[in-house]
Write an enzyme that holds these catalytic residues in place. Structure first.
Site, PDB file in Angstrom:
ATOM      1  CE  LYS A  60      27.012  59.579  74.653  1.00  0.00           C
ATOM      2  NZ  LYS A  60      26.735  60.068  76.000  1.00  0.00           N
ATOM      3  N   GLY A 124      -1.253  42.386  76.849  1.00  0.00           N
ATOM      4  CA  GLY A 124      -2.617  42.659  77.301  1.00  0.00           C
ATOM      5  C   GLY A 124      -3.479  43.295  76.228  1.00  0.00           C
ATOM      6  N   PRO A 204      14.599  59.655  61.356  1.00  0.00           N
ATOM      7  CG  PRO A 204      15.457  59.508  59.195  1.00  0.00           C
ATOM      8  CD  PRO A 204      14.728  60.440  60.141  1.00  0.00           C
ATOM      9  CB  VAL A 206      18.022  55.392  65.387  1.00  0.00           C
ATOM     10  CG1 VAL A 206      17.084  54.734  64.387  1.00  0.00           C
ATOM     11  CG2 VAL A 206      18.777  54.324  66.163  1.00  0.00           C
ATOM     12  CG  LEU A 208      21.599  60.006  59.412  1.00  0.00           C
ATOM     13  CD1 LEU A 208      21.513  61.522  59.434  1.00  0.00           C
ATOM     14  CD2 LEU A 208      22.317  59.554  58.148  1.00  0.00           C
ATOM     15  CD  GLU A 209      21.513  58.695  67.039  1.00  0.00           C
ATOM     16  OE1 GLU A 209      21.529  59.636  67.831  1.00  0.00           O
ATOM     17  OE2 GLU A 209      20.656  57.791  67.106  1.00  0.00           O
ATOM     18  N   GLY A 310      11.191  54.740  59.669  1.00  0.00           N
ATOM     19  CA  GLY A 310      10.247  55.280  60.653  1.00  0.00           C
ATOM     20  C   GLY A 310       9.770  54.217  61.633  1.00  0.00           C
ATOM     21  CG  HIS A 490      40.176  79.754  77.313  1.00  0.00           C
ATOM     22  ND1 HIS A 490      39.732  79.747  76.007  1.00  0.00           N
ATOM     23  CD2 HIS A 490      41.534  79.850  77.255  1.00  0.00           C
ATOM     24  CE1 HIS A 490      40.772  79.848  75.198  1.00  0.00           C
ATOM     25  NE2 HIS A 490      41.883  79.900  75.929  1.00  0.00           N
TER      26      HIS A 490
END
Length: 515
Positions: A60, A124, A204, A206, A208-209, A310, A490
């Site tokens: 972001k 672990g 997917p 992420v 394109l982002e 993926g 508005h």
């Protein structure tokens, strides 16, 4: 009891930490195990999981960097004198983003300490249903026993290992956000990045982002797609597994998102798939691919190759088979019931690791908290995975909540569905002379008298902010007449939702006219 802890959480991401902190509020003895396996490129990070380190937060912030670039162009129309050309410095942005992420890592450590939650930085694995073992960096064995264990290890990006050179030369989103230097290493016009999406049922978005913000900061980004963008996105955003319905993509929305990206300079190679990646003497990467439509082989060279094929659940070292925790053999995800319980009593799972759940931070956090309350706070409230809102932070954002149009038709039949839609122009786009062709919204309703709203889809600026408020209404069973009684604010983009009146069925032009 004979076990040292009331609760052990394996995985220090959003869901696991939320569960651990909530359990500690009830005065329980809680421990968290977290370990980040370095990516094939050696990238590693601190406590907080995918969202904080290599997901929502850095994504972001880098999306914001790109939006600021667009705002600089717009500002000239509003009277600001900006000296040209404007340059973006990756290293400054990356350092700022990484510093903020590190502050979040530190914050998580401090919160665990404050709540007296014991933190182990170890990998672990189960030795029995109440015991987990792991080695410290110094090689010392740690054994942790607990009455209840929550698995919240999340997922990691997949590599297409069948493609020659994929592992050696490619990166994933795990690496992109921690690069100190620009992935477009050489100067324009030759700096090029390719992002390959192969859709295998995991969204997917992420990719394109990332392609969107890389273009937005001035890099030459290409997206290669074997299939269609944002496959399964709607399923992740709105549906619980109990409905057992396999949904198609909301292709109309995905097409608008990618059309906008193309118009702003991101290149798309559609129905293409790479066959090999080779390193050239210049250190650039030569990608060879097949074009399925033309049945041809093509090549080009790039500075960076990023895979977005993926994600896989991070379970391989947990030894789940040994204790009998059942997983889906196809996806590798842990099978849970409505109370997040696995096939083994006292072992639970939350977040991206669980089968049929949305891979979304807020739903993992909510599920983790509710689980802790059921275990230690006499609560019986279950997580409701229906109508979970989400947003894809592409240059023109796509936010949605509830059912897609296709899913609604599958559930209720096309004759029982009414879709209201509109193409609108944000006021801010007018003076800046920005194209608003892809700014679109649609609302999916039942056709019967009450006209309950089943889904809302919005493409435009600040989509997440717009959808969040409407999500409450839809969660509360809002109807179309109630929305029509809601007065808009508005001038905003969100007010257009309160004015939706043209149905798809009517065939009328859905373009908003007037102010």
């Amino acid at each position: 009891g004979k076990n040292e802890y009331d609760l052990l959480v394996i995985g220090g991401g959003s869901g696991g930490l939320a569960c651990a902190k909530e359990a500690a509020q009830f005065g329980r003895k809680v421990a968290v195990l977290d370990y980040v396996e370095p990516s094939p490129r050696g990238t590693t990070w601190g406590l907080g999981g995918t969202c904080v380190n290599v997901g929502c937060i850095p994504k972001k912030l880098m999306h914001q960097a790109a939006l600021l670039g667009s705002a600089l162009k717009d500002s000239q129309h509003y009277g600001w004198n900006i000296s040209q050309p404007v340059h973006h410095t990756w290293s400054v942005m990356a350092q700022s983003v990484q510093n903020y992420v590190k502050s979040l890592n530190w914050g998580h450590r401090v919160q665990l300490q404050d709540k007296k939650v014991k933190y182990f930085n170890i990998k672990g694995s189960f030795s029995d249903p109440h015991t987990v073992r792991g080695l410290t960096k110094a090689g010392k064995e740690i054994i942790v026993t607990a009455d209840n264990i929550v698995i919240a290890t999340g997922g990691r990006p997949k590599y297409p290992t069948h493609i020659a050179g994929a592992l050696e030369y490619g990166i994933t989103s795990d690496d992109l956000f921690w690069l100190k230097e620009s992935p477009g290493k050489t100067k324009k016009p030759t700096c090029k990045i390719i992002v390959y999406i192969c859709l295998t049922g995991v969204s997917p978005d992420v990719s394109l982002e990332c392609a969107g913000f890389l273009t937005g900061i001035g890099l030459d980004a290409t997206v290669m797609m074997r299939s269609i963008p944002l496959r399964g996105f709607d399923q992740a955003s709105h549906i619980s597994k109990k409905k057992q319905i396999c949904f198609t993509t909301q292709q109309q929305m995905a097409s608008l998102v990618t059309e906008h990206m193309e118009s702003y300079g991101t290149k798309f190679l559609k129905r293409c798939f790479p066959t090999k990646v080779e390193k050239l003497k210049s250190n650039r990467l030569q990608v060879t691919w097949k074009n399925a439509d033309l049945n041809t082989e093509e090549t080009d060279s790039f500075d960076t190759v990023m895979w977005a094929v993926g994600r896989v659940p991070d379970t391989k070292t947990l030894n789940l088979e040994r204790v009998g925790v059942k997983t889906n053999s196809e996806t590798g995800k842990i099978i849970v019931d409505a109370s997040e319980a696995t096939s083994v009593p006292h072992i639970y799972a939350v977040g991206d690791i669980t089968e049929g759940r949305p891979e979304l931070t807020p739903s993992a956090i909510a599920a983790g908290k509710l689980l802790a309350r059921r275990l230690f706070g006499q609560s019986s409230e279950l997580m409701d995975y229906d109508n979970v809102p989400t947003t894809v932070f592409t240059p023109l954002e796509y936010g949605c909540v509830g059912l897609s149009e296709e899913a609604a038709v599958q559930c209720h039949g096309s004759e029982n569905i009414e879709v209201y839609h509109a193409y609108y122009k944000p006021l801010e786009f007018t003076v800046a002379e920005r194209d608003a062709t892809q700014c679109y919204m649609k609302m999916v309703c039942l056709r019967e008298r009450e006209q309950r709203i089943l889904g809302l889809h919005f493409i435009g600026p600040n989509a997440g902010e717009v959808i969040q408020g409407f999500a409450l209404g839809i969660k509360c069973g809002a109807t179309y007449p109630q929305l029509m009684q809601t007065v808009g604010i508005h001038p905003t983009c969100a007010e257009e939702v309160t004015k939706l009146h043209i149905t798809k069925r009517s065939g009328l032009d859905a373009t908003v006219t007037g102010c």
